[in-house]
Write an enzyme that holds these catalytic residues in place. Structure first.
Site, PDB file in Angstrom:
ATOM      1  CB  CYS A  90     -16.516-100.995 -10.461  1.00 27.79           C
ATOM      2  SG  CYS A  90     -15.942-102.295 -11.564  1.00 27.79           S
ATOM      3  CG  HIS A 104     -19.676-104.986  -9.506  1.00 30.17           C
ATOM      4  ND1 HIS A 104     -20.322-105.327 -10.670  1.00 30.17           N
ATOM      5  CD2 HIS A 104     -18.530-104.354  -9.885  1.00 30.17           C
ATOM      6  CE1 HIS A 104     -19.607-104.903 -11.706  1.00 30.17           C
ATOM      7  NE2 HIS A 104     -18.528-104.304 -11.258  1.00 30.17           N
TER       8      HIS A 104
HETATM    9  N1  LIG Z   1     -18.557-100.322 -16.610  1.00 32.71           N
HETATM   10  C1  LIG Z   1     -18.083-100.227 -15.376  1.00 32.71           C
HETATM   11  O1  LIG Z   1     -18.693-100.683 -14.393  1.00 32.71           O
HETATM   12  C2  LIG Z   1     -16.783 -99.550 -15.120  1.00 32.71           C
HETATM   13  C3  LIG Z   1     -16.424 -99.312 -13.798  1.00 32.71           C
HETATM   14  C4  LIG Z   1     -15.215 -98.694 -13.513  1.00 32.71           C
HETATM   15  C5  LIG Z   1     -14.392 -98.347 -14.544  1.00 32.71           C
HETATM   16  N2  LIG Z   1     -14.742 -98.585 -15.848  1.00 32.71           N
HETATM   17  C6  LIG Z   1     -13.819 -98.147 -16.891  1.00 32.71           C
HETATM   18  O2  LIG Z   1     -14.408 -97.067 -17.609  1.00 32.71           O
HETATM   19  C7  LIG Z   1     -14.005 -97.089 -18.967  1.00 32.71           C
HETATM   20  C8  LIG Z   1     -15.238 -97.111 -19.854  1.00 32.71           C
HETATM   21  O3  LIG Z   1     -16.043 -98.208 -19.509  1.00 32.71           O
HETATM   22  P1  LIG Z   1     -17.524 -98.416 -20.083  1.00 32.71           P
HETATM   23  O4  LIG Z   1     -18.054 -99.577 -19.346  1.00 32.71           O
HETATM   24  O5  LIG Z   1     -18.272 -97.133 -20.087  1.00 32.71           O
HETATM   25  O6  LIG Z   1     -17.192 -98.835 -21.613  1.00 32.71           O
HETATM   26  P2  LIG Z   1     -18.114 -98.747 -22.920  1.00 32.71           P
HETATM   27  O7  LIG Z   1     -19.553 -98.782 -22.574  1.00 32.71           O
HETATM   28  O8  LIG Z   1     -17.577 -99.794 -23.822  1.00 32.71           O
HETATM   29  O9  LIG Z   1     -17.775 -97.293 -23.523  1.00 32.71           O
HETATM   30  C9  LIG Z   1     -16.507 -96.975 -24.077  1.00 32.71           C
HETATM   31  C10 LIG Z   1     -16.472 -95.509 -24.461  1.00 32.71           C
HETATM   32  O10 LIG Z   1     -15.152 -95.203 -24.939  1.00 32.71           O
HETATM   33  C11 LIG Z   1     -15.242 -94.603 -26.215  1.00 32.71           C
HETATM   34  N3  LIG Z   1     -14.078 -94.932 -27.035  1.00 32.71           N
HETATM   35  C12 LIG Z   1     -13.626 -96.158 -27.383  1.00 32.71           C
HETATM   36  N4  LIG Z   1     -12.536 -96.051 -28.169  1.00 32.71           N
HETATM   37  C13 LIG Z   1     -12.304 -94.723 -28.317  1.00 32.71           C
HETATM   38  C14 LIG Z   1     -11.329 -93.952 -29.026  1.00 32.71           C
HETATM   39  N5  LIG Z   1     -10.364 -94.542 -29.734  1.00 32.71           N
HETATM   40  N6  LIG Z   1     -11.383 -92.604 -28.955  1.00 32.71           N
HETATM   41  C15 LIG Z   1     -12.367 -91.995 -28.243  1.00 32.71           C
HETATM   42  N7  LIG Z   1     -13.332 -92.660 -27.563  1.00 32.71           N
HETATM   43  C16 LIG Z   1     -13.297 -94.011 -27.591  1.00 32.71           C
HETATM   44  C17 LIG Z   1     -16.503 -95.183 -26.810  1.00 32.71           C
HETATM   45  O11 LIG Z   1     -16.938 -94.358 -27.872  1.00 32.71           O
HETATM   46  P3  LIG Z   1     -17.649 -94.920 -29.221  1.00 32.71           P
HETATM   47  O12 LIG Z   1     -19.132 -94.771 -28.982  1.00 32.71           O
HETATM   48  O13 LIG Z   1     -17.164 -93.959 -30.245  1.00 32.71           O
HETATM   49  O14 LIG Z   1     -17.210 -96.321 -29.431  1.00 32.71           O
HETATM   50  C18 LIG Z   1     -17.431 -95.124 -25.586  1.00 32.71           C
HETATM   51  O15 LIG Z   1     -17.880 -93.814 -25.390  1.00 32.71           O
HETATM   52  C19 LIG Z   1     -13.089 -98.302 -19.076  1.00 32.71           C
HETATM   53  O16 LIG Z   1     -11.761 -97.883 -18.895  1.00 32.71           O
HETATM   54  C20 LIG Z   1     -13.530 -99.189 -17.956  1.00 32.71           C
HETATM   55  O17 LIG Z   1     -12.531-100.073 -17.527  1.00 32.71           O
HETATM   56  C21 LIG Z   1     -15.934 -99.162 -16.150  1.00 32.71           C
END
Ligand SMILES: NC(=O)c1ccc[n+]([C@@H]2O[C@H](COP(=O)([O-])OP(=O)(O)OC[C@H]3O[C@@H](n4cnc5c(N)ncnc54)[C@H](OP(=O)(O)O)[C@@H]3O)[C@@H](O)[C@H]2O)c1
Length: 336
Positions: free
Chosen positions: A127, A247
Protein backbone atom coordinates in the site's frame (compact mmCIF):
# COMPACT_ATOMS: atom_id res chain seq x y z
CA UNK A 1 -16.87 -13.94 -15.84
CA UNK A 2 -16.15 -16.17 -12.87
CA UNK A 3 -14.24 -14.42 -10.08
CA UNK A 4 -13.03 -15.77 -6.73
CA UNK A 5 -11.98 -13.64 -3.73
CA UNK A 6 -9.71 -15.34 -1.19
CA UNK A 7 -9.75 -13.58 2.20
CA UNK A 8 -13.18 -12.12 1.43
CA UNK A 9 -14.01 -11.43 5.10
CA UNK A 10 -10.95 -9.22 5.67
CA UNK A 11 -10.56 -5.45 5.36
CA UNK A 12 -9.19 -5.68 1.81
CA UNK A 13 -11.31 -8.67 0.74
CA UNK A 14 -14.57 -6.93 1.68
CA UNK A 15 -13.51 -3.89 -0.30
CA UNK A 16 -12.68 -6.11 -3.28
CA UNK A 17 -16.24 -7.47 -3.24
CA UNK A 18 -17.61 -3.91 -3.05
CA UNK A 19 -15.37 -2.81 -5.93
CA UNK A 20 -16.32 -5.76 -8.15
CA UNK A 21 -19.81 -4.27 -7.89
CA UNK A 22 -18.59 -0.67 -8.38
CA UNK A 23 -16.46 -1.59 -11.44
CA UNK A 24 -19.65 -3.03 -12.95
CA UNK A 25 -17.88 -6.10 -14.32
CA UNK A 26 -19.90 -8.70 -16.21
CA UNK A 27 -19.73 -11.24 -13.38
CA UNK A 28 -21.71 -14.45 -13.80
CA UNK A 29 -20.29 -16.16 -10.73
CA UNK A 30 -18.60 -14.68 -7.67
CA UNK A 31 -17.14 -17.10 -5.11
CA UNK A 32 -15.92 -15.96 -1.70
CA UNK A 33 -13.33 -17.83 0.37
CA UNK A 34 -11.88 -17.48 3.87
CA UNK A 35 -10.67 -19.80 6.63
CA UNK A 36 -12.82 -22.44 8.33
CA UNK A 37 -13.58 -19.80 11.02
CA UNK A 38 -15.68 -17.68 8.66
CA UNK A 39 -17.03 -20.41 6.38
CA UNK A 40 -20.84 -20.14 6.26
CA UNK A 41 -20.93 -16.41 7.01
CA UNK A 42 -22.53 -14.02 4.52
CA UNK A 43 -21.25 -11.01 2.57
CA UNK A 44 -23.49 -8.60 0.70
CA UNK A 45 -23.02 -8.44 -3.08
CA UNK A 46 -25.47 -6.39 -5.15
CA UNK A 47 -28.92 -7.40 -3.91
CA UNK A 48 -27.90 -10.77 -2.51
CA UNK A 49 -25.96 -12.23 0.39
CA UNK A 50 -23.19 -14.60 -0.78
CA UNK A 51 -22.05 -17.45 1.44
CA UNK A 52 -18.36 -17.57 2.37
CA UNK A 53 -16.75 -20.95 1.62
CA UNK A 54 -13.76 -22.60 3.23
CA UNK A 55 -10.56 -22.28 1.19
CA UNK A 56 -9.42 -25.75 0.06
CA UNK A 57 -7.16 -27.32 -2.57
CA UNK A 58 -10.27 -28.49 -4.41
CA UNK A 59 -11.83 -25.03 -4.85
CA UNK A 60 -8.49 -23.61 -5.99
CA UNK A 61 -8.20 -26.33 -8.65
CA UNK A 62 -11.35 -25.07 -10.36
CA UNK A 63 -11.25 -22.75 -13.35
CA UNK A 64 -11.78 -18.98 -12.80
CA UNK A 65 -11.32 -15.95 -15.01
CA UNK A 66 -9.71 -14.13 -12.10
CA UNK A 67 -8.78 -14.99 -8.51
CA UNK A 68 -8.10 -12.15 -6.09
CA UNK A 69 -5.99 -13.22 -3.10
CA UNK A 70 -5.97 -11.16 0.09
CA UNK A 71 -5.43 -13.50 3.01
CA UNK A 72 -1.77 -12.99 3.93
CA UNK A 73 1.50 -14.34 2.55
CA UNK A 74 1.22 -17.84 4.04
CA UNK A 75 -2.17 -18.49 2.43
CA UNK A 76 -0.96 -17.11 -0.91
CA UNK A 77 2.16 -19.30 -0.88
CA UNK A 78 0.13 -22.37 -0.03
CA UNK A 79 -2.85 -21.95 -2.38
CA UNK A 80 -2.03 -19.66 -5.29
CA UNK A 81 0.41 -22.11 -6.98
CA UNK A 82 -2.45 -24.66 -7.03
CA UNK A 83 -4.71 -22.10 -8.72
CA UNK A 84 -1.93 -21.13 -11.15
CA UNK A 85 -1.34 -24.77 -12.09
CA UNK A 86 -5.06 -24.98 -12.89
CA UNK A 87 -4.45 -22.22 -15.48
CA UNK A 88 -5.92 -19.30 -13.54
CA UNK A 89 -4.89 -15.63 -13.40
CA UNK A 90 -4.22 -14.70 -9.78
CA UNK A 91 -3.89 -11.14 -8.47
CA UNK A 92 -2.09 -11.50 -5.16
CA UNK A 93 -2.25 -8.77 -2.56
CA UNK A 94 0.31 -10.28 -0.18
CA UNK A 95 4.09 -9.81 -0.20
CA UNK A 96 4.68 -13.52 -0.96
CA UNK A 97 5.68 -13.16 -4.63
CA UNK A 98 6.45 -9.45 -5.08
CA UNK A 99 10.23 -9.88 -5.22
CA UNK A 100 10.21 -13.00 -7.39
CA UNK A 101 11.77 -12.73 -10.80
CA UNK A 102 9.25 -13.40 -13.55
CA UNK A 103 6.29 -12.33 -11.40
CA UNK A 104 5.06 -8.92 -12.54
CA UNK A 105 4.59 -6.32 -9.78
CA UNK A 106 1.95 -4.07 -11.27
CA UNK A 107 0.52 -0.59 -10.88
CA UNK A 108 -1.49 -0.40 -14.14
CA UNK A 109 -1.01 3.36 -14.63
CA UNK A 110 2.78 2.74 -14.63
CA UNK A 111 3.61 -0.73 -15.94
CA UNK A 112 0.30 -2.24 -17.07
CA UNK A 113 1.98 -3.38 -20.30
CA UNK A 114 3.48 -6.30 -18.31
CA UNK A 115 0.00 -7.85 -18.29
CA UNK A 116 -0.01 -8.46 -22.02
CA UNK A 117 -0.30 -12.20 -22.76
CA UNK A 118 0.50 -12.95 -19.10
CA UNK A 119 -1.20 -15.72 -17.12
CA UNK A 120 -0.38 -16.95 -13.62
CA UNK A 121 0.41 -14.95 -10.48
CA UNK A 122 0.45 -11.14 -10.68
CA UNK A 123 1.69 -9.35 -7.56
CA UNK A 124 -0.11 -6.29 -6.18
CA UNK A 125 2.44 -3.96 -4.51
CA UNK A 126 2.44 -2.80 -0.90
CA UNK A 127 0.00 0.00 0.00
CA UNK A 128 2.66 2.57 0.93
CA UNK A 129 4.59 1.85 -2.28
CA UNK A 130 1.59 2.16 -4.63
CA UNK A 131 0.67 5.72 -3.64
CA UNK A 132 4.30 6.89 -3.67
CA UNK A 133 5.14 5.46 -7.12
CA UNK A 134 1.90 6.88 -8.51
CA UNK A 135 2.67 10.34 -7.11
CA UNK A 136 6.23 10.36 -8.50
CA UNK A 137 5.58 8.56 -11.79
CA UNK A 138 5.15 11.75 -13.81
CA UNK A 139 8.45 13.28 -12.65
CA UNK A 140 10.48 10.26 -13.81
CA UNK A 141 11.13 12.21 -17.04
CA UNK A 142 13.32 14.55 -14.96
CA UNK A 143 15.40 11.60 -13.68
CA UNK A 144 14.70 10.41 -10.13
CA UNK A 145 18.00 9.94 -8.27
CA UNK A 146 16.95 9.71 -4.62
CA UNK A 147 13.74 9.42 -2.61
CA UNK A 148 13.47 10.03 1.14
CA UNK A 149 10.08 8.91 2.42
CA UNK A 150 8.52 8.98 5.89
CA UNK A 151 5.16 7.24 6.09
CA UNK A 152 2.20 7.97 8.37
CA UNK A 153 0.31 4.71 7.91
CA UNK A 154 -3.20 4.10 9.16
CA UNK A 155 -4.35 1.36 11.51
CA UNK A 156 -6.45 -0.42 8.87
CA UNK A 157 -3.21 -1.20 7.05
CA UNK A 158 -2.67 -3.89 9.69
CA UNK A 159 -6.07 -5.50 9.05
CA UNK A 160 -9.39 -6.00 10.79
CA UNK A 161 -7.93 -7.12 14.15
CA UNK A 162 -5.79 -3.99 14.36
CA UNK A 163 -8.85 -1.75 13.93
CA UNK A 164 -10.72 -3.76 16.60
CA UNK A 165 -7.75 -3.32 18.96
CA UNK A 166 -7.87 0.44 18.36
CA UNK A 167 -11.66 0.64 18.89
CA UNK A 168 -11.25 -1.21 22.22
CA UNK A 169 -8.70 1.38 23.30
CA UNK A 170 -11.01 4.24 22.27
CA UNK A 171 -13.73 2.63 24.40
CA UNK A 172 -11.40 2.24 27.40
CA UNK A 173 -10.43 5.89 27.11
CA UNK A 174 -14.11 6.88 26.92
CA UNK A 175 -14.82 4.96 30.09
CA UNK A 176 -11.98 6.71 31.91
CA UNK A 177 -9.58 3.72 32.09
CA UNK A 178 -5.80 4.02 31.84
CA UNK A 179 -5.36 2.75 28.23
CA UNK A 180 -1.71 1.68 28.71
CA UNK A 181 -2.57 -0.31 31.83
CA UNK A 182 -5.54 -2.05 30.17
CA UNK A 183 -3.35 -2.76 27.13
CA UNK A 184 -0.70 -4.47 29.30
CA UNK A 185 -3.40 -6.70 30.78
CA UNK A 186 -4.92 -7.75 27.43
CA UNK A 187 -4.01 -11.07 25.82
CA UNK A 188 -3.73 -11.07 22.03
CA UNK A 189 -2.20 -7.90 20.61
CA UNK A 190 -1.63 -6.77 17.04
CA UNK A 191 0.61 -3.84 18.01
CA UNK A 192 3.45 -3.93 20.52
CA UNK A 193 2.23 -0.75 22.23
CA UNK A 194 -1.14 1.02 22.45
CA UNK A 195 -2.00 2.65 19.12
CA UNK A 196 -4.61 4.95 20.65
CA UNK A 197 -3.31 8.53 20.70
CA UNK A 198 0.08 7.23 19.62
CA UNK A 199 2.65 6.89 16.82
CA UNK A 200 4.60 3.65 16.26
CA UNK A 201 7.95 4.25 14.53
CA UNK A 202 8.18 0.66 13.28
CA UNK A 203 6.11 -1.49 10.89
CA UNK A 204 7.06 -5.13 10.39
CA UNK A 205 10.14 -6.97 11.56
CA UNK A 206 13.58 -5.40 11.97
CA UNK A 207 16.45 -6.68 9.85
CA UNK A 208 19.21 -7.13 12.49
CA UNK A 209 21.96 -6.23 10.03
CA UNK A 210 20.63 -2.88 8.81
CA UNK A 211 17.99 -1.96 11.39
CA UNK A 212 15.53 -1.45 8.56
CA UNK A 213 12.03 -2.86 8.92
CA UNK A 214 10.34 -5.19 6.45
CA UNK A 215 7.96 -2.32 5.55
CA UNK A 216 10.96 0.00 4.92
CA UNK A 217 12.49 -2.62 2.62
CA UNK A 218 9.26 -2.97 0.62
CA UNK A 219 9.45 0.75 -0.21
CA UNK A 220 12.99 0.29 -1.56
CA UNK A 221 12.66 -2.97 -3.46
CA UNK A 222 9.16 -2.52 -4.86
CA UNK A 223 9.84 1.03 -6.10
CA UNK A 224 12.88 -0.17 -8.05
CA UNK A 225 10.99 -3.14 -9.50
CA UNK A 226 7.91 -1.12 -10.56
CA UNK A 227 10.01 1.66 -12.11
CA UNK A 228 12.37 -0.96 -13.51
CA UNK A 229 15.30 1.13 -12.27
CA UNK A 230 17.77 -0.21 -9.71
CA UNK A 231 19.77 3.02 -9.73
CA UNK A 232 17.18 4.88 -7.60
CA UNK A 233 18.20 5.24 -3.96
CA UNK A 234 15.29 5.11 -1.51
CA UNK A 235 15.63 6.10 2.16
CA UNK A 236 12.39 4.96 3.89
CA UNK A 237 11.01 5.35 7.41
CA UNK A 238 7.66 3.61 7.90
CA UNK A 239 5.54 4.61 10.89
CA UNK A 240 2.01 3.78 12.08
CA UNK A 241 -0.24 6.61 13.26
CA UNK A 242 -3.60 6.59 15.03
CA UNK A 243 -5.78 7.30 11.98
CA UNK A 244 -8.21 4.65 10.75
CA UNK A 245 -7.99 4.85 6.96
CA UNK A 246 -5.55 6.35 4.38
CA UNK A 247 -1.80 6.53 4.56
CA UNK A 248 0.06 9.85 4.46
CA UNK A 249 3.64 10.20 3.23
CA UNK A 250 6.21 12.95 3.33
CA UNK A 251 8.32 12.40 0.20
CA UNK A 252 11.55 14.16 -0.75
CA UNK A 253 12.65 13.55 -4.33
CA UNK A 254 16.02 14.49 -5.79
CA UNK A 255 15.99 14.82 -9.57
CA UNK A 256 18.66 14.92 -12.26
CA UNK A 257 17.19 18.05 -13.86
CA UNK A 258 16.39 21.51 -12.54
CA UNK A 259 12.63 22.09 -12.97
CA UNK A 260 10.30 24.83 -11.77
CA UNK A 261 7.34 24.22 -9.48
CA UNK A 262 4.62 24.50 -12.13
CA UNK A 263 6.44 22.04 -14.45
CA UNK A 264 6.82 19.65 -11.52
CA UNK A 265 3.11 19.87 -10.63
CA UNK A 266 2.06 19.42 -14.24
CA UNK A 267 4.21 16.28 -14.44
CA UNK A 268 2.73 14.89 -11.20
CA UNK A 269 -0.78 15.33 -12.57
CA UNK A 270 0.04 13.61 -15.87
CA UNK A 271 -0.44 10.17 -14.25
CA UNK A 272 -4.08 9.00 -14.32
CA UNK A 273 -5.78 8.87 -10.90
CA UNK A 274 -3.24 11.31 -9.35
CA UNK A 275 -4.43 14.80 -8.40
CA UNK A 276 -2.56 17.83 -7.18
CA UNK A 277 -4.34 19.98 -4.63
CA UNK A 278 -3.34 23.46 -3.58
CA UNK A 279 -5.12 22.88 -0.26
CA UNK A 280 -3.71 20.27 2.11
CA UNK A 281 -5.39 16.86 1.82
CA UNK A 282 -5.60 14.78 5.00
CA UNK A 283 -6.21 11.04 5.49
CA UNK A 284 -9.82 11.71 6.49
CA UNK A 285 -10.48 13.45 3.17
CA UNK A 286 -8.75 10.76 1.08
CA UNK A 287 -10.63 7.90 2.77
CA UNK A 288 -13.18 6.35 0.41
CA UNK A 289 -11.50 7.83 -2.68
CA UNK A 290 -9.69 6.08 -5.55
CA UNK A 291 -7.42 9.09 -6.11
CA UNK A 292 -3.84 9.60 -4.92
CA UNK A 293 -3.61 13.20 -3.69
CA UNK A 294 -0.45 15.31 -3.80
CA UNK A 295 -0.28 18.57 -1.84
CA UNK A 296 2.27 20.76 0.02
CA UNK A 297 4.60 20.79 -3.00
CA UNK A 298 7.82 22.59 -2.05
CA UNK A 299 10.94 23.27 -4.10
CA UNK A 300 13.80 22.76 -1.62
CA UNK A 301 16.73 23.26 -3.98
CA UNK A 302 17.25 23.47 -7.74
CA UNK A 303 16.59 19.75 -8.22
CA UNK A 304 14.94 18.79 -4.89
CA UNK A 305 11.22 18.76 -4.13
CA UNK A 306 9.20 17.74 -1.10
CA UNK A 307 5.55 16.67 -1.32
CA UNK A 308 2.77 15.28 0.85
CA UNK A 309 1.04 12.22 -0.63
CA UNK A 310 -2.16 10.72 0.75
CA UNK A 311 -4.39 7.86 -0.46
CA UNK A 312 -6.88 5.33 0.89
CA UNK A 313 -4.74 2.29 1.73
CA UNK A 314 -7.58 -0.22 1.44
CA UNK A 315 -8.72 1.13 -1.93
CA UNK A 316 -5.78 2.69 -3.84
CA UNK A 317 -3.20 0.76 -1.79
CA UNK A 318 -4.87 -2.63 -2.19
CA UNK A 319 -8.35 -3.41 -3.57
CA UNK A 320 -8.64 -0.68 -6.23
CA UNK A 321 -5.18 -1.45 -7.61
CA UNK A 322 -6.12 -5.15 -7.73
CA UNK A 323 -9.34 -4.35 -9.63
CA UNK A 324 -7.47 -1.97 -11.92
CA UNK A 325 -5.04 -4.83 -12.69
CA UNK A 326 -8.00 -7.10 -13.44
CA UNK A 327 -9.65 -4.51 -15.71
CA UNK A 328 -6.39 -3.75 -17.55
CA UNK A 329 -5.52 -7.43 -17.97
CA UNK A 330 -8.96 -8.04 -19.40
CA UNK A 331 -8.77 -5.00 -21.70
CA UNK A 332 -5.31 -5.78 -23.09
CA UNK A 333 -5.81 -9.46 -23.61
CA UNK A 334 -9.34 -9.34 -25.01
CA UNK A 335 -8.33 -6.90 -27.70
CA UNK A 336 -6.61 -9.68 -29.60
N1 LIG B 1 -4.93 -3.55 4.94
C1 LIG B 1 -4.20 -2.96 4.00
O1 LIG B 1 -4.12 -1.73 3.89
C2 LIG B 1 -3.44 -3.79 3.02
C3 LIG B 1 -2.84 -3.14 1.95
C4 LIG B 1 -2.11 -3.86 1.02
C5 LIG B 1 -1.98 -5.21 1.20
N2 LIG B 1 -2.56 -5.85 2.26
C6 LIG B 1 -2.40 -7.30 2.34
O2 LIG B 1 -3.66 -7.92 2.11
C7 LIG B 1 -3.78 -9.12 2.86
C8 LIG B 1 -5.03 -9.05 3.71
O3 LIG B 1 -4.99 -7.91 4.52
P1 LIG B 1 -6.24 -7.40 5.38
O4 LIG B 1 -5.82 -6.10 5.93
O5 LIG B 1 -7.50 -7.50 4.59
O6 LIG B 1 -6.27 -8.52 6.55
P2 LIG B 1 -7.47 -8.97 7.50
O7 LIG B 1 -8.48 -7.90 7.66
O8 LIG B 1 -6.80 -9.50 8.72
O9 LIG B 1 -8.15 -10.19 6.70
C9 LIG B 1 -7.50 -11.43 6.49
C10 LIG B 1 -8.35 -12.32 5.61
O10 LIG B 1 -7.62 -13.53 5.36
C11 LIG B 1 -8.43 -14.64 5.71
N3 LIG B 1 -7.61 -15.76 6.18
C12 LIG B 1 -6.73 -15.76 7.21
N4 LIG B 1 -6.18 -16.99 7.35
C13 LIG B 1 -6.73 -17.76 6.39
C14 LIG B 1 -6.59 -19.14 6.01
N5 LIG B 1 -5.76 -19.95 6.66
N6 LIG B 1 -7.31 -19.60 4.96
C15 LIG B 1 -8.17 -18.78 4.30
N7 LIG B 1 -8.36 -17.48 4.61
C16 LIG B 1 -7.65 -16.97 5.64
C17 LIG B 1 -9.32 -14.12 6.81
O11 LIG B 1 -10.44 -14.98 6.94
P3 LIG B 1 -11.16 -15.32 8.36
O12 LIG B 1 -12.33 -14.37 8.45
O13 LIG B 1 -11.61 -16.72 8.15
O14 LIG B 1 -10.16 -15.15 9.44
C18 LIG B 1 -9.68 -12.74 6.24
O15 LIG B 1 -10.65 -12.88 5.24
C19 LIG B 1 -2.46 -9.22 3.62
O16 LIG B 1 -1.57 -10.01 2.88
C20 LIG B 1 -1.98 -7.81 3.71
O17 LIG B 1 -0.60 -7.71 3.88
C21 LIG B 1 -3.30 -5.17 3.16
Amino acid sequence: MKIGVVGATGEVGRMMVQLIEEFDLPVEELRLFASKRSAGSHIKYKHTELVVEELTDEVMSESYDYLLFSAGGGVSKRFSPIAATAGNVIIDNSSAFRGEEGIPLVVPEINGHLLENYRGIIANPNCSTIQMVLALNGVRDFGIREIVVSTYQSISGAGRKALDEYYNQVEWFGKGYDVSEKFEQSQKKVFEKPIFSNVMPLIGEIDPETGMSSEDLKLINETRKIYSDDSITVYPFAARVASEYSHGESVLVKLEKDVDVSTFIEAVQSTPNVKYSQDIVTPLEAAGSDITYVSRVRKMGKDVFMIWVVADNIRVGAATNALRILAEHRRINQRR
